[in-house]
Design a protein around this motif. Structure first.
Motif, PDB file in Angstrom:
ATOM      1  N   PRO A   1      35.103  27.551  15.632  1.00  0.00           N
ATOM      2  CA  PRO A   1      35.586  26.330  14.983  1.00  0.00           C
ATOM      3  C   PRO A   1      34.610  25.734  13.991  1.00  0.00           C
ATOM      4  CG  PRO A   1      34.883  25.860  17.226  1.00  0.00           C
ATOM      5  CD  PRO A   1      34.837  27.348  17.077  1.00  0.00           C
ATOM      6  N   SER A   2      33.340  26.110  14.084  1.00  0.00           N
ATOM      7  CA  SER A   2      32.348  25.562  13.155  1.00  0.00           C
ATOM      8  C   SER A   2      32.336  26.281  11.811  1.00  0.00           C
ATOM      9  CB  SER A   2      30.955  25.618  13.780  1.00  0.00           C
ATOM     10  OG  SER A   2      30.531  26.964  13.976  1.00  0.00           O
ATOM     11  N   THR A   3      32.762  27.534  11.790  1.00  0.00           N
ATOM     12  CA  THR A   3      32.729  28.319  10.557  1.00  0.00           C
ATOM     13  C   THR A   3      34.116  28.699  10.038  1.00  0.00           C
ATOM     14  OG1 THR A   3      32.379  30.289  11.928  1.00  0.00           O
ATOM     15  CG2 THR A   3      30.428  29.265  10.937  1.00  0.00           C
ATOM     16  N   PHE A   4      35.093  28.776  10.941  1.00  0.00           N
ATOM     17  CA  PHE A   4      36.467  29.092  10.553  1.00  0.00           C
ATOM     18  C   PHE A   4      37.420  28.078  11.191  1.00  0.00           C
ATOM     19  CE2 PHE A   4      34.131  32.976   9.910  1.00  0.00           C
ATOM     20  CZ  PHE A   4      34.669  33.486   8.740  1.00  0.00           C
ATOM     21  N   PRO A   5      37.270  26.806  10.834  1.00  0.00           N
ATOM     22  CA  PRO A   5      38.057  25.746  11.481  1.00  0.00           C
ATOM     23  C   PRO A   5      39.556  25.848  11.249  1.00  0.00           C
ATOM     24  CG  PRO A   5      36.898  24.895   9.565  1.00  0.00           C
ATOM     25  CD  PRO A   5      36.349  26.258   9.824  1.00  0.00           C
ATOM     26  N   SER A   6      39.966  26.479  10.166  1.00  0.00           N
ATOM     27  CA  SER A   6      41.398  26.607   9.873  1.00  0.00           C
ATOM     28  C   SER A   6      42.044  27.736  10.659  1.00  0.00           C
ATOM     29  CB  SER A   6      41.621  26.819   8.373  1.00  0.00           C
ATOM     30  OG  SER A   6      41.112  25.726   7.636  1.00  0.00           O
ATOM     31  N   GLY A   7      41.231  28.627  11.217  1.00  0.00           N
ATOM     32  CA  GLY A   7      41.757  29.739  11.995  1.00  0.00           C
ATOM     33  C   GLY A   7      42.030  30.972  11.154  1.00  0.00           C
ATOM     34  N   MET A   8      42.266  32.082  11.838  1.00  0.00           N
ATOM     35  CA  MET A   8      42.475  33.361  11.169  1.00  0.00           C
ATOM     36  C   MET A   8      43.828  33.448  10.470  1.00  0.00           C
ATOM     37  SD  MET A   8      39.753  35.194  11.399  1.00  0.00           S
ATOM     38  CE  MET A   8      38.818  33.661  11.239  1.00  0.00           C
TER      39      MET A   8
END
Length: 224
Positions: A88-95
């Motif tokens: 969540p810290s680097t890809f908060p929007s999700g895959m």
């Protein structure tokens, strides 16, 4: 910006594979490990900028159409479901949101990426952990394959850092993920990464979507 582009190319003459339409040409594009590894720049903002730069600099037009996340993007498994959870810290929007951006279901900076035919790839390991110590596939092949399909992934690399190097075990491990991916109904290119007892082994030819026995790396430099 420097983009490191990797041609995942099988350097042999005649091979056999699943007749599913995949792997007819070399898979070319961007692999995050050769550029970012697990640094702070391994995040969705940089990956989106990289995709846009590949389009605007004409790389996608000449066949470099894959954006592959190679480790360092999964945080943990959800406690109740064991589903992989992006960091969540680097890809908060999700895959799924990142895949939608790359597949042209979202617009960014005035460039429609998907019309260029870009593909989205992710990474796992056939052991319990990835090379960077993140959650991996062992024991969760079916669940993870369904997760990748839900994320609309086009490419999966399965590594061997935390896995047994026994020849027969490797066959079974890769075979489980192959079968799980096929059962999803989504066309996901399956790339194996192995060494030691796995290198130059003809058993890969009969059950893989593709086994690249080596990776031909190409560094391209440009400003953006």
């Amino acid at each position: 910006m420097m983009l490191r582009l990797v041609i995942l190319s099988a350097l042999f003459g005649v091979t056999q594979g699943l007749d599913n339409g995949l792997g007819r040409t070399p898979q070319m594009g961007y692999n995050s490990w050769y550029d970012l590894e697990c640094t702070d720049d391994m995040n969705e903002r940089v990956i989106r900028q990289t995709a846009l730069a590949m389009v605007s600099n004409g790389l996608v037009d000449v066949g470099y159409n894959y954006i592959n996340l190679d480790d360092c993007f999964i945080s943990h498994r959800a406690p109740n479901t064991n589903i992989l959870v992006p960091d969540p810290s680097t890809f908060p929007s999700g895959m799924r949101a990142l895949a939608d951006f790359i597949h042209n279901k979202s617009k960014g900076d005035g460039v429609w990426i998907g019309r260029k035919g870009m593909k989205f790839g992710v990474y796992t390991d056939r052991g319990p952990k990835t090379c960077a110590g993140r959650p991996a596939a062992q024991g969760y092949e079916i669940l993870d394959a369904e997760t990748y399909a839900n994320w609309t992934v086009d490419y999966l690399k399965e590594d061997s850092c935390d896995a047994s190097q026994d020849h027969e075990t490797a066959i079974k491990d890769y075979g489980r993920m192959r079968d799980a991916l096929n059962k999803t109904g989504r066309a996901i290119f399956f790339s194996l990464c192995g060494w030691n007892s796995c290198d130059n082994s003809f058993f890969f030819f009969c059950f893989c979507l593709l086994f690249p026995p080596s990776e031909f790396l190409m560094d391209l430099f440009f400003d953006s």
